[in-house]
Design a protein around this motif. Sequence first.
Motif, PDB file in Angstrom:
ATOM      1  N   ILE A  92       0.828  -1.354  -0.013  1.00 52.31           N
ATOM      2  CA  ILE A  92      -0.034  -0.104  -0.049  1.00 52.31           C
ATOM      3  C   ILE A  92       0.853   1.213   0.029  1.00 52.31           C
ATOM      4  N   VAL A  93       1.894   1.228   0.676  1.00 54.25           N
ATOM      5  CA  VAL A  93       2.836   2.403   1.007  1.00 54.25           C
ATOM      6  C   VAL A  93       3.516   2.548  -0.876  1.00 54.25           C
ATOM      7  N   ALA A  94       3.730   1.491  -1.316  1.00 54.00           N
ATOM      8  CA  ALA A  94       4.486   1.513  -2.553  1.00 54.00           C
ATOM      9  C   ALA A  94       3.578   2.259  -3.477  1.00 54.00           C
ATOM     10  N   ALA A  95       2.081   2.165  -3.329  1.00 54.57           N
ATOM     11  CA  ALA A  95       0.993   2.707  -4.405  1.00 54.57           C
ATOM     12  C   ALA A  95       1.500   4.234  -4.484  1.00 54.57           C
ATOM     13  N   GLY A  96       2.032   4.844  -3.399  1.00 53.30           N
ATOM     14  CA  GLY A  96       2.036   6.260  -3.495  1.00 53.30           C
ATOM     15  C   GLY A  96       1.305   7.207  -2.370  1.00 53.30           C
ATOM     16  N   SER A  97       1.988   8.038  -2.135  1.00 54.44           N
ATOM     17  CA  SER A  97       1.394   9.065  -1.177  1.00 54.44           C
ATOM     18  C   SER A  97       0.106   9.743  -1.803  1.00 54.44           C
ATOM     19  N   LYS A  98       0.277  10.113  -3.169  1.00 55.43           N
ATOM     20  CA  LYS A  98      -0.932  10.552  -3.933  1.00 55.43           C
ATOM     21  C   LYS A  98      -2.209   9.746  -3.804  1.00 55.43           C
ATOM     22  N   VAL A  99      -2.226   8.444  -3.791  1.00 55.63           N
ATOM     23  CA  VAL A  99      -3.139   7.524  -3.744  1.00 55.63           C
ATOM     24  C   VAL A  99      -3.714   7.535  -2.324  1.00 55.63           C
ATOM     25  N   ILE A 100      -2.737   7.677  -1.120  1.00 54.71           N
ATOM     26  CA  ILE A 100      -3.267   7.535  -0.011  1.00 54.71           C
ATOM     27  C   ILE A 100      -3.951   8.861   0.623  1.00 54.71           C
ATOM     28  N   LEU A 101      -3.426   9.859  -0.091  1.00 55.12           N
ATOM     29  CA  LEU A 101      -4.277  11.287   0.115  1.00 55.12           C
ATOM     30  C   LEU A 101      -5.382  11.284  -0.457  1.00 55.12           C
ATOM     31  N   LEU A 102      -5.625  10.689  -1.546  1.00 57.67           N
ATOM     32  CA  LEU A 102      -6.744  10.495  -2.246  1.00 57.67           C
ATOM     33  C   LEU A 102      -7.957   9.938  -1.360  1.00 57.67           C
ATOM     34  N   ASP A 103      -7.278   8.721  -1.013  1.00 60.78           N
ATOM     35  CA  ASP A 103      -8.486   7.817   0.035  1.00 60.78           C
ATOM     36  C   ASP A 103      -8.657   8.411   1.151  1.00 60.78           C
ATOM     37  N   ALA A 104      -7.904   9.226   1.633  1.00 59.64           N
ATOM     38  CA  ALA A 104      -8.334  10.185   3.002  1.00 59.64           C
ATOM     39  C   ALA A 104      -9.286  11.024   2.938  1.00 59.64           C
ATOM     40  N   ALA A 105      -9.070  11.698   1.508  1.00 61.02           N
ATOM     41  CA  ALA A 105      -9.954  12.912   1.070  1.00 61.02           C
ATOM     42  C   ALA A 105     -11.474  12.150   0.914  1.00 61.02           C
ATOM     43  N   VAL A 106     -11.416  11.054   0.399  1.00 56.41           N
ATOM     44  CA  VAL A 106     -12.680  10.304  -0.049  1.00 56.41           C
ATOM     45  C   VAL A 106     -13.514  10.181   1.270  1.00 56.41           C
ATOM     46  N   PHE A 181     -16.207   6.347 -22.055  1.00 55.54           N
ATOM     47  CA  PHE A 181     -16.550   7.936 -22.320  1.00 55.54           C
ATOM     48  C   PHE A 181     -15.562   8.656 -21.646  1.00 55.54           C
ATOM     49  N   TRP A 182     -15.152   8.230 -20.440  1.00 55.82           N
ATOM     50  CA  TRP A 182     -14.388   9.058 -19.602  1.00 55.82           C
ATOM     51  C   TRP A 182     -12.923   9.492 -19.828  1.00 55.82           C
ATOM     52  N   GLY A 183     -12.222   8.746 -20.761  1.00 58.45           N
ATOM     53  CA  GLY A 183     -11.196   9.225 -21.465  1.00 58.45           C
ATOM     54  C   GLY A 183     -10.026   8.989 -20.424  1.00 58.45           C
ATOM     55  N   MET A 184     -10.087   7.890 -19.736  1.00 58.48           N
ATOM     56  CA  MET A 184      -8.964   7.595 -18.534  1.00 58.48           C
ATOM     57  C   MET A 184      -8.144   6.440 -18.999  1.00 58.48           C
ATOM     58  N   ASP A 185      -6.715   6.568 -18.757  1.00 60.77           N
ATOM     59  CA  ASP A 185      -5.992   5.425 -19.014  1.00 60.77           C
ATOM     60  C   ASP A 185      -6.238   4.283 -18.070  1.00 60.77           C
ATOM     61  N   SER A 186      -5.843   3.105 -18.208  1.00 58.32           N
ATOM     62  CA  SER A 186      -6.231   1.886 -17.207  1.00 58.32           C
ATOM     63  C   SER A 186      -5.675   2.316 -15.798  1.00 58.32           C
ATOM     64  N   ASN A 187      -4.641   2.980 -15.688  1.00 48.48           N
ATOM     65  CA  ASN A 187      -4.107   3.245 -14.447  1.00 48.48           C
ATOM     66  C   ASN A 187      -5.009   4.028 -13.649  1.00 48.48           C
ATOM     67  N   SER A 188      -5.322   5.251 -14.187  1.00 50.36           N
ATOM     68  CA  SER A 188      -6.183   6.205 -13.793  1.00 50.36           C
ATOM     69  C   SER A 188      -7.560   5.705 -13.311  1.00 50.36           C
ATOM     70  N   SER A 331     -13.560  12.788  -7.103  1.00 50.28           N
ATOM     71  CA  SER A 331     -12.481  11.876  -7.271  1.00 50.28           C
ATOM     72  C   SER A 331     -12.220  12.002  -9.064  1.00 50.28           C
ATOM     73  N   PHE A 332     -13.485  12.181  -9.714  1.00 51.66           N
ATOM     74  CA  PHE A 332     -13.160  12.066 -11.190  1.00 51.66           C
ATOM     75  C   PHE A 332     -12.464  13.233 -11.505  1.00 51.66           C
ATOM     76  N   GLY A 333     -12.636  14.511 -11.085  1.00 49.12           N
ATOM     77  CA  GLY A 333     -12.039  15.586 -11.210  1.00 49.12           C
ATOM     78  C   GLY A 333     -10.313  15.538 -10.861  1.00 49.12           C
ATOM     79  N   THR A 337      -6.887  15.401 -13.163  1.00 50.88           N
ATOM     80  CA  THR A 337      -5.905  16.658 -13.041  1.00 50.88           C
ATOM     81  C   THR A 337      -4.687  16.231 -12.712  1.00 50.88           C
ATOM     82  N   VAL A 338      -4.724  15.012 -11.619  1.00 52.30           N
ATOM     83  CA  VAL A 338      -3.558  14.615 -11.103  1.00 52.30           C
ATOM     84  C   VAL A 338      -2.973  13.421 -11.816  1.00 52.30           C
ATOM     85  N   HIS A 339      -1.615  13.198 -11.976  1.00 50.58           N
ATOM     86  CA  HIS A 339      -1.007  11.892 -12.382  1.00 50.58           C
ATOM     87  C   HIS A 339      -0.684  11.181 -11.399  1.00 50.58           C
ATOM     88  N   PHE A 340      -1.366   9.733 -11.848  1.00 47.71           N
ATOM     89  CA  PHE A 340      -0.999   8.721 -10.557  1.00 47.71           C
ATOM     90  C   PHE A 340      -0.429   7.660 -11.236  1.00 47.71           C
TER      91      PHE A 340
END
Length: 340
Positions: A92-106, A181-188, A331-333, A337-340
């Motif tokens: 989970i730590v390896a997933a990155g701080s951005k992911v953890i911050l997004l989770d906390a915000a959600v 229809f969302w225009g996201m790559d698989s990771n996002s 979360s969609f926005g 906007t942010v690269h994960f």
Amino acid sequence: MQVEILQHRILLRGSIQGFILAMVVGVIAHNVVSLPFFCVFGQMVIAILIGIGWRAVMGIPKHATVGINFASKRLLRYGIILMGVRLNLDAIVAAGSKVILLDAAVILLAIVVICFLGRLFAVEERLALLTAVGTGICGAAAIAAVAPTVKANEDETVVSIASVALLGTIGSVLYVLLQSFWGMDSNSYGVFAGATLHEIAHVIAATQSAGSPAANMAILTKLGRVVLLVPVTFGISLWFNFRSVKKEQISGRYNLSIPWFLIGFLGMSCLRTIGLITDELASILLQISTLFLTIAMAGMGLSVEMVMFRRMGLKSLFIGLLGSLAISIVSFGVVRTVHF
């Protein structure tokens, strides 16, 4: 003396009947979930629904309450403790701080929005809070963990679990239909699904068609929310204890609701992370955890009156729906906007 012995035997027989009944409902749910479509709900939610239906149609034995309560309370805690082996904290730590911050915000957004809506539309406070943590963290497991700390009753617990499961199922279907229809790559897309859908089953269902990279990222993101279950539950417990401290001082009673079983949950996670629990053992413990939680949910369902379920269900669904829309839009926005 003989009367006391007879009463004891009657209570013991009823307790055994209640526990066996919860086990039977759990086994039925385990088999039903293997059928097409029902797997999206998960066997814990199916166990609740079968339990409610069983009580409404068949009734329960007169003295079965003790056995049913054992299933819905004791086994619930044991199941949550064992569920900790699902988490490898290093991954989970390896997933990155951005992911953890997004989770906390959600999680924060879900709790703030749904609890606010609960007050706005006169929904019971504990029902709104349980719906919020189920939406923001991890569905049934989060609700089951928080419910004892806020002294929620069986009706509030079961209604919030069923509502969140239904909304998550609808969400996973919509995600699959709208993915192109969302225009996201698989990771996002994986991060988006993992950050917003309610149960791990919903996350898997929504990302299977997007390929392994999306599914793996979705599960990691989702597990990040599960990790935050521990601090969030402790925070909620402290808040409710703080609010009730004046009443306890007046009455001369001090009854702190500390979710000690979450220490076990975190301990199992740590043992898995440092390698003392192997993948093979973790798989066995997870199966036992699922069994315990399914029987516990069956016990909850057997404790609920259909009239109460109908009265509270629409309220939970309504505020849960608005809350789910809020976290999905935000979360969609963020993901766009942010690269994960």
